[in-house]
Design an enzyme around this catalytic site. Sequence first.
Site, PDB file in Angstrom:
ATOM      1  N   HIS A 377       0.880  -0.987  -0.337  1.00 53.63           N
ATOM      2  CA  HIS A 377       0.306   0.050   0.186  1.00 53.63           C
ATOM      3  C   HIS A 377       1.038   1.032  -0.119  1.00 53.63           C
ATOM      4  CE1 HIS A 377      -4.080  -1.730   0.831  1.00 53.63           C
ATOM      5  NE2 HIS A 377      -3.400  -2.525   1.226  1.00 53.63           N
ATOM      6  N   LYS A 568      -8.115  14.070   4.369  1.00 54.96           N
ATOM      7  CA  LYS A 568      -7.545  12.714   4.096  1.00 54.96           C
ATOM      8  C   LYS A 568      -6.568  13.244   5.671  1.00 54.96           C
ATOM      9  CE  LYS A 568      -5.944  13.919  -0.113  1.00 54.96           C
ATOM     10  NZ  LYS A 568      -6.277  12.848  -0.932  1.00 54.96           N
ATOM     11  N   ARG A 569      -4.831  12.522   5.965  1.00 55.29           N
ATOM     12  CA  ARG A 569      -4.003  11.812   7.007  1.00 55.29           C
ATOM     13  C   ARG A 569      -3.492  13.246   6.222  1.00 55.29           C
ATOM     14  NH1 ARG A 569      -3.917   8.141  10.485  1.00 55.29           N
ATOM     15  NH2 ARG A 569      -2.113   9.720  12.134  1.00 55.29           N
ATOM     16  N   LYS A 574       0.509  14.760   0.356  1.00 51.97           N
ATOM     17  CA  LYS A 574      -0.213  14.666   0.177  1.00 51.97           C
ATOM     18  C   LYS A 574      -0.105  16.385   0.031  1.00 51.97           C
ATOM     19  CE  LYS A 574      -2.375  10.990   3.180  1.00 51.97           C
ATOM     20  NZ  LYS A 574      -3.018  10.158   1.876  1.00 51.97           N
ATOM     21  N   THR A 676      -8.771   7.044  -2.295  1.00 55.89           N
ATOM     22  CA  THR A 676      -9.708   6.467  -1.951  1.00 55.89           C
ATOM     23  C   THR A 676     -10.695   7.073  -1.775  1.00 55.89           C
ATOM     24  OG1 THR A 676      -9.732   5.356   0.131  1.00 55.89           O
ATOM     25  CG2 THR A 676      -9.205   4.126  -1.677  1.00 55.89           C
ATOM     26  N   LYS A 680     -14.765   8.493  -3.427  1.00 56.34           N
ATOM     27  CA  LYS A 680     -15.674   8.807  -2.675  1.00 56.34           C
ATOM     28  C   LYS A 680     -16.238  10.055  -3.347  1.00 56.34           C
ATOM     29  CE  LYS A 680     -13.768   6.096   1.029  1.00 56.34           C
ATOM     30  NZ  LYS A 680     -13.181   6.296   2.267  1.00 56.34           N
TER      31      LYS A 680
HETATM   32  C1  26V Z   1       2.641   2.422   8.540  1.00 57.87           C
HETATM   33  C2  26V Z   1       2.522   2.666  10.225  1.00 57.87           C
HETATM   34  C3  26V Z   1       3.949   2.280  10.090  1.00 57.87           C
HETATM   35  C4  26V Z   1       3.905   2.565  11.996  1.00 57.87           C
HETATM   36  C5  26V Z   1       2.802   2.451  13.190  1.00 57.87           C
HETATM   37  C6  26V Z   1       1.525   2.864  12.294  1.00 57.87           C
HETATM   38  C7  26V Z   1       1.420   2.543  10.712  1.00 57.87           C
HETATM   39  C8  26V Z   1       0.562   2.194   9.778  1.00 57.87           C
HETATM   40  C9  26V Z   1       0.102   1.691   8.748  1.00 57.87           C
HETATM   41  C10 26V Z   1       0.687   2.419   7.868  1.00 57.87           C
HETATM   42  C11 26V Z   1       0.561   1.961   6.501  1.00 57.87           C
HETATM   43  C12 26V Z   1       0.003   2.780   5.908  1.00 57.87           C
HETATM   44  C13 26V Z   1      -0.461   2.663   4.452  1.00 57.87           C
HETATM   45  C14 26V Z   1      -1.405   3.566   3.750  1.00 57.87           C
HETATM   46  O1  26V Z   1      -2.312   3.540   5.039  1.00 57.87           O
HETATM   47  N1  26V Z   1      -1.290   3.718   2.419  1.00 57.87           N
HETATM   48  C15 26V Z   1      -2.211   3.484   2.131  1.00 57.87           C
HETATM   49  O2  26V Z   1      -3.075   2.890   1.283  1.00 57.87           O
HETATM   50  C16 26V Z   1      -4.559   3.235   1.007  1.00 57.87           C
HETATM   51  C17 26V Z   1      -5.232   1.654   0.426  1.00 57.87           C
HETATM   52  O3  26V Z   1      -5.055   1.396  -0.068  1.00 57.87           O
HETATM   53  C18 26V Z   1      -3.673   3.932  -0.373  1.00 57.87           C
HETATM   54  O4  26V Z   1      -5.408   4.616  -0.880  1.00 57.87           O
HETATM   55  C19 26V Z   1      -3.318   4.956  -0.030  1.00 57.87           C
HETATM   56  O5  26V Z   1      -2.512   5.515  -1.134  1.00 57.87           O
HETATM   57  C20 26V Z   1      -2.164   4.751   0.570  1.00 57.87           C
HETATM   58  O6  26V Z   1      -1.245   5.712   1.322  1.00 57.87           O
END
Ligand code: 26V
Length: 835
Positions: A377, A568-569, A574, A676, A680
């Site tokens: 992702h 978004k975050r 971004k 995503t 929406k």
């Molecule tokens: C990384 C970490 C690292 C520290 C601990 C907690 C944590 C939690 C999540 C992540 C990785 C997040 C990756 C992510 O959210 N990717 C997003 O995935 C979406 C669904 O596929 C996509 O639409 C977004 O573009 C993408 O940024």
Amino acid sequence: MPARTDTSSGTGDIELLQAPDLPMTADAILKDFTHYFGRMLGRRTIRTKSPFLYQAVVYAARDRLMERWARTRMATERDGSRRVAYLSLEFLMGRLLRNALLNLGIEDETTEALERLGLALEDVCDREQDAGLGNGGLGRLAACFLDSCATLGLPVTGYGIRYQYGMFHQRIENGHQVEEPDSWLREGFPWEIERIEFARTVHFGGRTSAYTDDAGRDRFAWVDTQDVLAIPFDVPIPGYHNGVVNTLRLWSAAATDEFDLDEFNAGSYSEAVASKNMAENITMVLYPNAANENGQELRLRQQYFLASASLQDLLHFWTEDHGEDFSSFADRHCFQLNDTHPAIAVAELMRLLMDEHGLEWDAAWQITRSTMAYTNHTLLPEALEMWPVAMFRRLLPRLLDIIYEINARFITEISQRWPGDNERIQRMSLIQEGSEPMIRMAYLAIVGSFSVNGVAELHSQLLTRGLFRDFAEFWPGKFNNKTNGVTQRRWLAACNRSLANLVTTAIGSGWVTDLSQLEQLRGLADDAEFQDSWRAVKLANKVRLAHDLESKTGLSVATDMLFDVQVKRIHEYKRQLLNMLHAIHLYDRIRRGDGDDLVPRAIIIGGKAAPGYVMAKNVIKCINNVARVINADPLMHERLRLIFYPDYNVSAMELICPAAELSEQISTAGKEASGTGNMKFMMNGAITIGTLDGANVEIREAVGDENFFLFGLTVDEINEIRGQYDPKAIIDADDDFGRVMRLIESGHFNRFEPGVFDSVVRSIREPADSWMTAADFRSFVDAQAEADSAYKDRQRWTRMSILNCASSGPFSTDRTMSDYNAGIWKLETIQLGHK
Ligand code: 26V
């Protein structure tokens, strides 16, 4: 339906006879509601704001799910058909009530039942807390997947963690983000069923011990471990009007014994209780997604806890039916890894099959490699998970042995294919050598899986050309794309009922389960009457959002303004900053008397910054400061508003996306894997202003260039420029940009707060700025000017809006899940004997 008497499971257990289906009428729902409210919850007075009203409605709805849930379980367990476990550290479910009523087909009946008590369903639904068990895109995607799988009748179970505290709540104090804990379970979570009978034990610590078994084989045991109990809580996932109810199984950690008796007897009462806390800490809190959170030991505990409990769960049911015969296990199971977070499952499945079930390495590896599938992702290097070998040795020693063995065998394979290519071996090794050797979880996931997918065409291409190039060269057939989607049940049918009704009146209701049918709206894009209705719906949704904004921020918004939204975050890639620069540019134009032609605009920005991500928090502060100046300036009145939407979450998006007109998808090309939110917004008739990044590329292809505001450098251009990028020259050469920077740098937005903008200015002016904000300023401003002029032509804009909705068919998770199923899972749909 008559009660059945033939449901004994063949294990000697007697199963409860099935009761006849509960009636779905308003009368019956009201009767059950009254029972739960009065008898079970013990309440008498009906107060609109009471959480017990909401709970009683949930119980009435849940009763109607139970029978379908049991039937779905029987249908999937009986015939031993193939199934998928979707392993994810995050399920960002949001609220469940509206969705459950919609999918059960009892929205109207429940509305009527409540009306008889003088209550509005809307208010009852609003009483539900969001289940915020995820950060953003990745977690919400998992939730949309579950809805689509249930609706398509695919036997997919979600496995996740029941965090006591979900995504934090955000408060804005003097423009700063302040985090507050999300104690979402405080009033109870009436959807879940605790299934203590399926509890599993998960080991930590200890050491590996070799021994010879009775058959004279060398075996390994993991001994002297500290154990934690994993207790499952099941949440029903109803399909749309199809009688299917799938399961989301969330694990909660508990101490194996109430306290450690040895320690207790030795007199250390507090240590004994503390070790109980250690166990329960595992599922205490969701980790916010930020680079600085990487590498925390508790996070690794969470990952292993989820992987081990879930795999044990499936193996337990397997051995109940098949004993220790695993020969057809791989035909019946598939594990989809949502990013590398649960990737330790690769090694854990090996351990369970060998150490607990006596399989040889080759047999276990054959099973592992044909059941695991991995979804990536993100391309951001800081999000690629690596764990210190030393931490593994301490926490999961037996798993480290197994990973080393997987690596040794894998390296042998590489050197057979490329003899002597030691550099390649180093590049591809699961272990990154160095002063602190690290385990590369993505590589473990790739080596252990039969499928690796990206989440949008561009992202999947970048993966095989870049990050995973060596692996794609080695196993070209393993890599594939599965473009993300969103569920139209939540993101159109439930959250935008007036648009849903308009669409259904025009083309029928088939779109609810076949989104491609929205194509039929194309023929109505220029229909004057339809356009009027379309605009009326958008306006009503803008009014609703304006009320919400006013109640949350105290700011009024005129509803004839262009609603320009970025939620978004908060992350540098971004580029919320780019959006802020544009807001300042508009402010500057109006102030210098060059804004008379501008369409009045409300720029709405919302999102959370990870608590430890300093730069993202600065961005929030800066946006709020700019907003304060703009919104206080009488010249801007009814012409420009900048609003920071506090505590953005799933429920907020359900209010925001129906009202949005312009969707900001402005990440630096190559950085957003998919996005995503973009889907929406599109589905709800917003037009995208965006870069060629993630799924924007496919959105633009689907809707046509003329219905998308494109700007910015491409991935290739960005890679070319890097090294020669000179933001100062760009700013100096662009009068508008220069004015914006001078406004910021003069302290105009932080009169009594020196330094607030320093880090932000520095990042924009930094030649090494990875996000290249300055590079895209001019083309962004130009694209915004195009959006402005398109908006002035009401017919043109409405046409574009209708066409965006009409073209959103490919972005349904129904399509995504069909693609996963055709390419990876190969499941047969659930056959319920009867509905
Ligand atoms: C990384 C970490 C690292 C520290 C601990 C907690 C944590 C939690 C999540 C992540 C990785 C997040 C990756 C992510 O959210 N990717 C997003 O995935 C979406 C669904 O596929 C996509 O639409 C977004 O573009 C993408 O940024």
